[in-house]
Design an enzyme around this catalytic site. Structure first.
Site, mmCIF file in Angstrom:
data_model
loop_
_atom_site.group_PDB
_atom_site.id
_atom_site.type_symbol
_atom_site.label_atom_id
_atom_site.label_comp_id
_atom_site.label_asym_id
_atom_site.label_seq_id
_atom_site.Cartn_x
_atom_site.Cartn_y
_atom_site.Cartn_z
ATOM 1 N N HIS A 5 -32.111 10.796 -4.073
ATOM 2 C CA HIS A 5 -31.159 11.165 -3.022
ATOM 3 C C HIS A 5 -29.864 10.368 -3.141
ATOM 4 C CE1 HIS A 5 -29.371 10.661 0.997
ATOM 5 N NE2 HIS A 5 -29.578 11.968 1.056
ATOM 6 N N THR A 18 3.422 20.773 8.489
ATOM 7 C CA THR A 18 2.236 21.240 9.231
ATOM 8 C C THR A 18 1.552 20.126 10.015
ATOM 9 O OG1 THR A 18 1.102 21.112 7.108
ATOM 10 C CG2 THR A 18 1.721 23.302 7.903
ATOM 11 N N CYS A 39 4.879 20.505 3.288
ATOM 12 C CA CYS A 39 4.763 19.082 2.956
ATOM 13 C C CYS A 39 3.905 18.328 3.951
ATOM 14 C CB CYS A 39 6.134 18.440 2.827
ATOM 15 S SG CYS A 39 7.095 18.513 4.345
HETATM 16 C C1 PEP Z 1 4.923 17.075 9.061
HETATM 17 O O1 PEP Z 1 5.169 16.983 10.259
HETATM 18 O O2 PEP Z 1 4.076 17.826 8.603
HETATM 19 C C2 PEP Z 1 5.637 16.227 8.111
HETATM 20 C C3 PEP Z 1 5.470 16.384 6.819
HETATM 21 O O3 PEP Z 1 6.423 15.253 8.605
HETATM 22 P P1 PEP Z 1 5.881 13.885 9.215
HETATM 23 O O4 PEP Z 1 4.427 13.801 8.858
HETATM 24 O O5 PEP Z 1 6.690 12.812 8.611
HETATM 25 O O6 PEP Z 1 6.124 14.065 10.665
#
Ligand code: PEP
Ligand code: MG
Length: 878
Positions: A458, A771, A835
């Site tokens: 396991h 996002t 991003c």
């Molecule tokens: C986001 O909001 O997805 C982003 C990339 O910016 P930060 O994480 O810097 O707010």
């Protein structure tokens, strides 16, 4: 017609995986190609779903069909369930669509009771047979009590240990028939003591309870954790396989084993596995005894071994992939109990994929599709620093069960591992053997070391799956789990002692050996080149420093999708100037402070452009609320006051005025540029001047900065900031007398921006989905605090995943699609990326491909994962 809930193995095939689960579909497939499989039946995954819909009950129709299956199984096998002449014993085993090793339940030897046991013994006078019958009986009571009735296994283990001690023996196999008979009685008494009722003797009742237990195990905590980690939806359910027992514990002409057609650790094309004589399957997996290498089986059971080798060949040629098999030899005859595409380490996955292409089993596309992108993580895992390793002497050795290197403090329980890790300690979990309920602790540990168990135990299987370093089966360890200590090579280790383990060689070292990042080699480049050939989605990276950018380039990043400029302000040499800027009273004061920062920013950007060698670089303007930058220590406040020629109280008043009740919805993002245009001006100058310098130095590169405005929710807002950027940039370019192109785009990270994307697209050269914030604002969940209550959401099955880790395609995804649909027609040149953290998550990457994004951007170490996931998305959605 009524639903068909039950399929005999002869009725299915491998295409029916969704319905029959992986194990059921493969048992059916093995049957159809003529391999020796004990003939039983599968209760479908749909029956599992029905079980939950019916309030965790097996309805009469399902049970009636299962009993029909029993009847057919009895006919095929010439034995009868509960019969006193020729009793049929069965195993009841789980098997979901995706393999979830060790996560769900199995019950063996079902169908035994006092009468059946007596009848079996009566029918065979061999004392060894009597021993076997009692061994099977005590196993069944133990397993049934543990798995079906949830009486802890420890009670039974304690009874076994007491018996072994009484008899002065070390191993279970040394216990006699009489000992085992006594144990079976003790077990039944323990059952009654724990549950207040007699052990169920009716085989049909046993079967019903066992089927229910397997369905129930779909929802056990470890299965839920495993599913979340592996993107397996809760709605899939598990099938149940009911199969006649064949007995590896019948006698010394019998045994049981687990094997892989290729080495799951390295990928080498050679049979690898383990075998135990006179044992049942769980003995190998649980590591109760340390098994012998599979090659030794050739000496012990030459015919069965020869047949097994043929089966391996047949299966590889049939499935065109490395197989993981469980088998039993009963009276020298081979039976196949399971086959599946084997879990493997990342290096093995790459090697096997390449070998399968070279051997003509797979096309390049198929090879790319067969590698789990998440698995690549382990390629990037730490190894010991070579010089330190050379200077160290191993104090012991186990099996190198899961590669990588780990060092940390010794803990002895999974709970301690989790608790210590929570406190920020690096720990190595040391156990006699691990069991499935240890999963959370195993995940929290840097490495896992076990005393017992082989390469298929396991601990080994689970650690490999998680990419955690593991050394298993170090029998030299004298373990005292109760008192949290062990000795090895004369040294005593207690809780908190430092240890290092090497999951590749199996070596164990006292003390901490520093680890270093892995270097990628071997087949990685070849597979990645295939991935790049088939993917259409570009992969960029989120990087704020030249070092990160370089690492990402090495890992294949094609640009920077997000440079968070604020990270640059925290460095020692600039934070003072930045604080002065925040605490300025007038535009002039602010501009003076910004002038001090400008050269630093310009230098940072130059280094980034250099690292990216002409590939695109997206620079995002200042985003966080200003209060994040102000000093909190009295001494720093005083320093700032002196620099500003203000009193400490004045500075404190300014700091207090920056307080916001909802800072993440407050004065941040482009709102800062609206109130303080001089910040945007300074950042524009830095971006453009750096670009001009680097362009001049590298005439063959195209340096075309992408300036990204964060947190836009209204086109007028973007227009306002863009005007500042364009005026400043154009003046810089004109002054330099150079032809430099740049773009101004925006993040889409507020729902209103997505909903008004047709307006915003008129002003934007590109969109990039943030996002993280988009998830935060769409759900109304604070991205910093949601973790505190999301566990309750998982437990209540409201959520299956953390929406901050895996993109919520239904809600946040809909906003993204809306933004693309609205934006593109208005601005056909608009390029679109993501991003947020989701840019490195495989299932989110696939979604991004499907909705037509141009690129994903993720942290450097996730770049290879995104490249592979993008290729898989392209191949799957051709
Ligand atoms: C986001 O909001 O997805 C982003 C990339 O910016 P930060 O994480 O810097 O707010
Ligand atoms: Mg954001």
């Amino acid at each position: 017609m009524a639903n068909k809930w039950v399929y005999m193995f002869s009725e299915g095939d491998m295409s029916m995986r969704n319905l029959l689960g992986g194990k059921g579909a493969n048992l059916a497939e093995m049957t159809s190609i003529g391999l020796p499989v004990p003939q039983g039946f599968t209760i479908t995954t749909e029956a599992c779903t029905q079980y939950y819909e019916d309030g965790r009950k097996i309805n009469d129709e399902i049970m009636a069909q299962a009993m029909e299956g029993v009847k057919k199984m009895e006919e095929i096998n010439g034995k009868k369930f509960g019969d006193l002449q020729n009793p049929l014993l069965v195993s009841v085993r789980s098997g979901a669509r995706a393999s979830m090793p060790g996560m769900m339940d199995t019950i063996l030897n079902l169908g035994l009771n006092d009468e059946v046991v007596a009848a079996m013994i009566k029918g065979n006078p061999d004392p060894k047979f009597e021993r076997f019958v009692y061994d099977s009986y005590r196993r069944f009571i133990q397993m049934f009590s543990d798995v079906v009735m949830e009486v802890g296994k420890k009670y039974f283990e304690q009874l076994i240990d007491a018996m072994k001690e009484k008899k002065g023996v070390k191993f279970d196999v040394e216990l006699t028939a009489a000992d085992l008979k006594e144990l079976a009685e003790q077990f039944k008494a323990e059952y009654k003591k724990q549950l207040g009722e007699d052990f169920p003797s009716d085989p049909v009742e046993q079967l019903k309870l066992a089927i229910e237990a397997v369905f129930r195990s779909w929802d056990n905590p470890r299965a839920n954790v495993y599913r979340r980690d592996n993107d397996i939806p809760y709605s899939w359910g598990t099938a149940v396989n009911v199969m006649p027992m064949v007995f590896g514990n019948l006698n010394d002409e019998s045994g049981t084993g687990v094997a892989f057609t290729r080495d799951p650790a390295t990928g080498e094309n050679k049979l690898m596995g383990e075998f135990l004589i006179n044992a049942q399957g769980e003995d190998v997996v649980a590591g109760v005894r340390t098994p012998m290498p599979i090659a030794q089986m050739e000496k012990e059971f030459p015919e069965a071994y020869a047949e097994f080798i043929k089966v391996c060949e047949t299966l590889e040629n049939h499935y065109h992939d490395m197989q993981d098999m469980e088998f039993t030899v009963e009276n020298k005859k081979l039976y196949m109990l399971q086959c599946r595409n084997g879990k493997r380490t990342a290096p093995a996955a790459l090697k096997i994929a390449c070998d399968l292409v070279d051997e003509g089993h797979k096309t390049e596309e198929e090879a790319v599709a067969m590698i789990d992108p998440r698995n690549l993580d382990t390629l990037l895992h730490p190894q010991f620093d070579a010089a330190s390793l050379k200077a160290a002497t191993p104090i012991g050795k186990g099996l190198g069960a899961s590669p990588g290197a780990a060092c940390g403090k010794v803990v002895f329980t999974a709970d301690d591992a989790a608790a210590w890790a929570e406190k920020g300690e690096k720990v190595v979990l040391v156990r006699l053997e691990t069991s499935p309920e240890d999963i959370t602790g195993m995940k929290a540990a840097q490495g896992i070391l076990t005393v017992r168990g082989g390469m298929t135990s396991h601990a080994a299987v689970v650690a490999r799956g998680m990419g955690t370093c593991c050394v298993s089966g170090c029998g030299d360890i004298a373990m005292d789990e109760e008192n949290k200590k062990f000795t090895l090579a004369g040294q005593t280790f207690t809780e908190g002692s430092e240890i290092s383990i090497d999951g590749t060689t199996g070596n164990i070292y006292a003390g901490l050996i520093p680890t270093v990042d892995a270097t990628i080699a071997g087949e990685f480049g070849r597979v990645m080149a295939w991935a790049d050939k088939y993917r259409t989605l570009k992969v960029r990276t989120n990087a704020d420093t030249p070092a990160d950018a370089k690492k990402a380039r090495e890992l294949g990043a094609e640009g920077i999708g997000l440079c968070r400029t604020e990270h640059m302000f925290f460095e020692e040499d600039r934070i003072a100037a930045f604080r002065e800027m925040i605490c300025s009273d007038t535009v002039e004061e602010r501009e003076a402070a910004l002038d001090k920062i400008l050269p630093y920013q310009q230098g940072d950007f130059e280094a980034l452009y250099e690292a990216l060698e002409g590939n695109p670089v997206t620079i995002r303007f200042l985003d966080p609320p200003l209060h994040e930058f102000v000093p909190t220590e009295e001494e720093d406040i005083k320093k700032l006051a002196d620099a500003q020629g203000k009193s400490v109280d004045e500075i404190k008043t300014i700091i207090a005025s920056l307080h916001e009740f909802n800072p993440m919805m407050g004065h941040r993002g482009c709102r800062l540029a609206v109130t303080y245009p001089e910040i945007a001006k300074m950042q524009t100058k830095a971006v453009i001047r750096a670009a001009i310098n680097v362009q001049k130095a590298h005439a063959d590169w195209t340096v075309k900065p992408e300036i990204m405005i964060p947190l836009v929710c209204e086109v007028e807002e973007l227009k306002y900031v863009k005007k500042i950027v364009v005026e400043t940039a154009d003046a810089e370019i004109a002054a330099a007398g150079i032809d430099l192109k740049y773009e101004v785009g925006t993040m889409i990270e507020i729902p209103r921006a997505a909903l008004t994307a047709d307006e915003i697209a008129k002003e934007a050269d590109f969109f990039c989905f943030g996002t993280n914030d988009l998830t935060q604002m769409t759900f109304g969940f604070s991205r910093d605090d949601a973790g505190k209550f999301l566990d309750a959401y998982y437990d209540a099955k409201i959520f299956e995943n953390d929406p901050f880790a895996k993109l919520d395609q239904t809600g946040v995804g809909k906003l993204m699609e809306t933004a693309i649909k609205l934006g593109k027609p208005v601005n056909p040149n608009l390029h679109v990326g993501i991003c947020g953290e989701h840019g490195g998550d495989p299932s989110s990457v696939e979604f991004c491909h499907k909705i037509g994004l141009d690129y994903v951007s993720c942290s450097p170490f996730r770049v290879p994962i995104a490249r592979l996931a993008a290729a898989q998305a392209a191949i799957a959605n051709k």
